[in-house]
Design a protein around this motif. Structure first.
Motif, PDB file in Angstrom:
ATOM      1  N   THR A  62      -7.546 -33.729  -1.720  1.00  0.00           N
ATOM      2  CA  THR A  62      -7.217 -33.984  -3.202  1.00  0.00           C
ATOM      3  C   THR A  62      -7.901 -35.279  -3.791  1.00  0.00           C
ATOM      4  OG1 THR A  62      -5.670 -36.019  -2.374  1.00  0.00           O
ATOM      5  CG2 THR A  62      -4.638 -33.707  -2.415  1.00  0.00           C
ATOM      6  N   LEU A  85      -5.682 -30.698 -18.590  1.00  0.00           N
ATOM      7  CA  LEU A  85      -4.528 -30.311 -17.971  1.00  0.00           C
ATOM      8  C   LEU A  85      -3.343 -30.114 -19.243  1.00  0.00           C
ATOM      9  CD1 LEU A  85      -4.268 -33.272 -15.550  1.00  0.00           C
ATOM     10  CD2 LEU A  85      -4.054 -30.704 -14.871  1.00  0.00           C
ATOM     11  N   ARG A 144      -2.783 -25.884 -14.236  1.00  0.00           N
ATOM     12  CA  ARG A 144      -1.487 -26.105 -13.312  1.00  0.00           C
ATOM     13  C   ARG A 144      -1.400 -25.989 -12.026  1.00  0.00           C
ATOM     14  NH1 ARG A 144       1.773 -23.604 -17.209  1.00  0.00           N
ATOM     15  NH2 ARG A 144       2.453 -25.728 -17.959  1.00  0.00           N
ATOM     16  N   CYS A 161      -3.001 -28.655 -10.204  1.00  0.00           N
ATOM     17  CA  CYS A 161      -2.432 -30.229 -10.245  1.00  0.00           C
ATOM     18  C   CYS A 161      -1.255 -30.310  -9.163  1.00  0.00           C
ATOM     19  CB  CYS A 161      -1.868 -30.457 -11.637  1.00  0.00           C
ATOM     20  SG  CYS A 161      -1.388 -31.907 -11.970  1.00  0.00           S
ATOM     21  N   VAL A 169       1.001 -36.116 -11.453  1.00  0.00           N
ATOM     22  CA  VAL A 169       0.827 -36.551 -12.773  1.00  0.00           C
ATOM     23  C   VAL A 169       1.138 -37.972 -12.983  1.00  0.00           C
ATOM     24  CG1 VAL A 169       0.477 -34.377 -13.900  1.00  0.00           C
ATOM     25  CG2 VAL A 169       2.654 -35.614 -14.134  1.00  0.00           C
ATOM     26  N   LYS A 225       6.290 -32.443 -13.494  1.00  0.00           N
ATOM     27  CA  LYS A 225       5.026 -32.643 -13.776  1.00  0.00           C
ATOM     28  C   LYS A 225       4.577 -31.283 -14.884  1.00  0.00           C
ATOM     29  CE  LYS A 225       2.677 -30.299  -9.855  1.00  0.00           C
ATOM     30  NZ  LYS A 225       3.871 -29.769  -9.202  1.00  0.00           N
ATOM     31  N   VAL A 267       1.946 -30.400 -17.991  1.00  0.00           N
ATOM     32  CA  VAL A 267       0.744 -29.745 -17.904  1.00  0.00           C
ATOM     33  C   VAL A 267       1.189 -28.696 -18.909  1.00  0.00           C
ATOM     34  CG1 VAL A 267      -0.678 -28.214 -16.441  1.00  0.00           C
ATOM     35  CG2 VAL A 267       0.477 -30.475 -15.713  1.00  0.00           C
ATOM     36  N   ALA A 316      -4.010 -37.848 -12.693  1.00  0.00           N
ATOM     37  CA  ALA A 316      -3.548 -36.768 -12.186  1.00  0.00           C
ATOM     38  C   ALA A 316      -3.748 -36.648 -10.682  1.00  0.00           C
ATOM     39  CB  ALA A 316      -3.764 -35.388 -12.916  1.00  0.00           C
ATOM     40  N   LEU A 366      -5.202 -33.906  -8.209  1.00  0.00           N
ATOM     41  CA  LEU A 366      -5.729 -32.446  -8.319  1.00  0.00           C
ATOM     42  C   LEU A 366      -6.079 -31.983  -6.815  1.00  0.00           C
ATOM     43  CD1 LEU A 366      -7.878 -32.817 -11.445  1.00  0.00           C
ATOM     44  CD2 LEU A 366      -5.556 -31.973 -11.446  1.00  0.00           C
TER      45      LEU A 366
END
Length: 476
Positions: A114, A153, A169, A172, A175, A201, A205, A217, A219
């Motif tokens: 991440t 996003l 989306r 992600c 957020v 979230k 988005v 965010a 990701l």
């Protein structure tokens, strides 16, 4: 330039400016100008103030003051959108909130795969940071050198990697959002599995800044492929391309990371107008495919997979000709050819563009049926079709007739949209596959979406933004 400060109370402007400091509160119209026009020039707005906060706390204080005073706020992150969602209206009473100074990559966690990133980080900067950590961030767009994560996003950006990795989306995990009231919703979690209630979230988005301001965010990252092979393929028809796609999915599976369809006209426009491109294939073909296979095992595995797919395609006579990139540089050149297609259309005069999606299996039929609809509106108009065939998203653009008049052709904008979108709807497709709704498609969305869907969206908007100050006039 005209002084439009009278559109917002001078004392109120000063109160907003104090939050970020005079250096980051743009009032001069020359400084403000780049924030007022979207890249295709379709939308132009006015404002007396652009705010460039440098922290989440400053965004929160801005929104709290906006809520108290009923001041409309237009969030902007990159200003590369194509539907006018990031542009203020012409009243001069809306304030632009630029996220460009929120540009830190807070953390890269290689074990969790991440990255925690702020809204103003440029997409290419994130891609390069992931690469330096021996990871891949797969979101890839033509505007990646200037678009920013907050805008990606907010518009649920797609691009060339959706086939294998999903859109924004799906990339992600969490957020951080400042609500219209100034409250901060901190949902920066790295969890891939979390069933604790509503997935909040995903309200933000794709909402195009109408429910809150995305400030950061979490990701997904992916292991870098150990082998990548890119091929440029000449084909007789979209039906042949669909057959090749089916074959590639069967043989390569998840290793098929891109499958782009290109019509002969955009191919020829690119050869005629783009700088530094090289003809990929010696002969002309009615249609082309740009295909990429990525292997997590080895370069040899990727090469064997793409050769197997193309060899069988030749045997089945669905592939006319093909070349596999002989180097990384040639593979990049193939991708550059694809990325410059939109700009290569500009010298051919006025164009009307459509960002649509239909089921993958319906693409050949849609292309055939839509061509007739185009000619019914403008005989001689030139279809410029290319896009992400692997996920059903086509950029179905129309250039004016060769000797046509730009202004007269653009006068057909709504009639052409309706004709093409009617065909899209006949296949249960979408009139906005990856660019969003913004101002451009708002009225059509309201007129054609199921009434219950519009009602539910308006209810959500009313709950989050009862004062209507978040990017008013956009989406719904």
């Amino acid at each position: 330039m005209n002084d439009i400060s009278q559109d917002l109370d001078a004392a109120l402007i000063d109160r907003f400016a104090t939050i970020v400091g005079d250096k980051y509160a743009l009032r001069d119209q020359q400084d403000i100008a780049p924030f007022l026009t979207e890249r295709r020039g379709l939308w132009h707005g006015r404002t007396a103030l652009v705010l460039r906060p440098g922290s989440v706390d400053e965004v929160s204080r801005i929104m709290r003051l906006a809520s108290e005073t009923g001041t409309p706020i237009v969030p902007q992150s990159g200003n590369t959108g194509l539907v006018g969602a990031q542009v203020p209206d012409v009243s001069g009473r809306e304030i632009v909130l630029s996220l460009s100074r929120l540009n830190r990559i807070r953390e890269i966690d290689v074990l969790s795969n991440t990255v925690t990133v702020e809204a103003g980080v440029i997409l290419q900067t994130l891609q390069e940071a992931a690469d330096a950590a021996d990871r891949l961030f797969p979101l890839s767009l033509a505007a990646q050198g200037s678009c920013q994560i907050g805008g990606n996003l907010s518009s649920n950006a797609g691009g060339t990697g959706v086939l294998a990795y999903g859109n924004a989306r799906e990339l992600c995990l969490g957020v951080e959002v400042v609500l219209p009231t100034g409250e901060v919703f901190d949902d920066l979690r790295k969890l891939k599995k979390d069933n604790t209630g509503y997935d909040l979230k995903n309200l933000f988005v794709g909402a195009e800044g109408t429910l809150g301001v995305i400030t950061a965010a979490v990701l997904k990252l992916f292991p870098k492929p150990k082998g990548r092979e890119v091929a440029f393929v000449g084909m007789s028809s979209p039906e042949a391309a669909l057959s090749l796609f089916s074959l590639a999915m069967d043989r390569a599976g998840a290793a098929l990371t891109a499958f782009e369809l290109i019509g002969q006209r955009p191919h020829d426009f690119t050869l005629a107008h783009a700088q530094g491109v090289v003809r990929p294939l010696a002969e002309d073909w009615p249609w082309y495919v740009l295909m990429q296979i990525s292997s997590g095992r080895s370069a040899e595995d990727a090469r064997a997979l793409i050769e197997e797919v193309l060899s069988e395609g030749l045997e089945q006579e669905i592939v006319g000709d093909a070349v596999i990139a002989a180097s990384i540089a040639q593979g990049d050149a193939f991708w550059n050819f694809r990325e410059v297609l939109p700009d290569a259309q500009k010298p051919e005069g006025a164009s009307i563009k459509h960002d649509i999606s239909v089921p993958v299996a319906s693409i050949p039929s849609f292309i055939d049926k839509a061509a007739g609809a185009v000619q019914s509106v403008s005989p001689g108009a030139r279809v410029v079709c290319f896009g992400h065939m692997g996920d059903g998203n086509l950029h179905y653009n129309i250039s004016r007739p060769v000797d046509g008049d730009d202004e007269a052709f653009l006068g057909l904008y709504h009639a052409m949209n309706q004709a093409v979108h009617d065909v899209v709807r006949s296949y249960h497709g979408s009139i906005s596959a990856e660019h969003g709704i913004g101002q451009l498609k708002r009225d059509e969305l309201i007129a054609t979406a199921p009434p219950m869907a519009i009602d539910l969206m308006r209810r959500v908007k009313a709950v989050f933004d009862p004062a209507g100050i978040m990017n008013p006039g956009k989406v719904i």
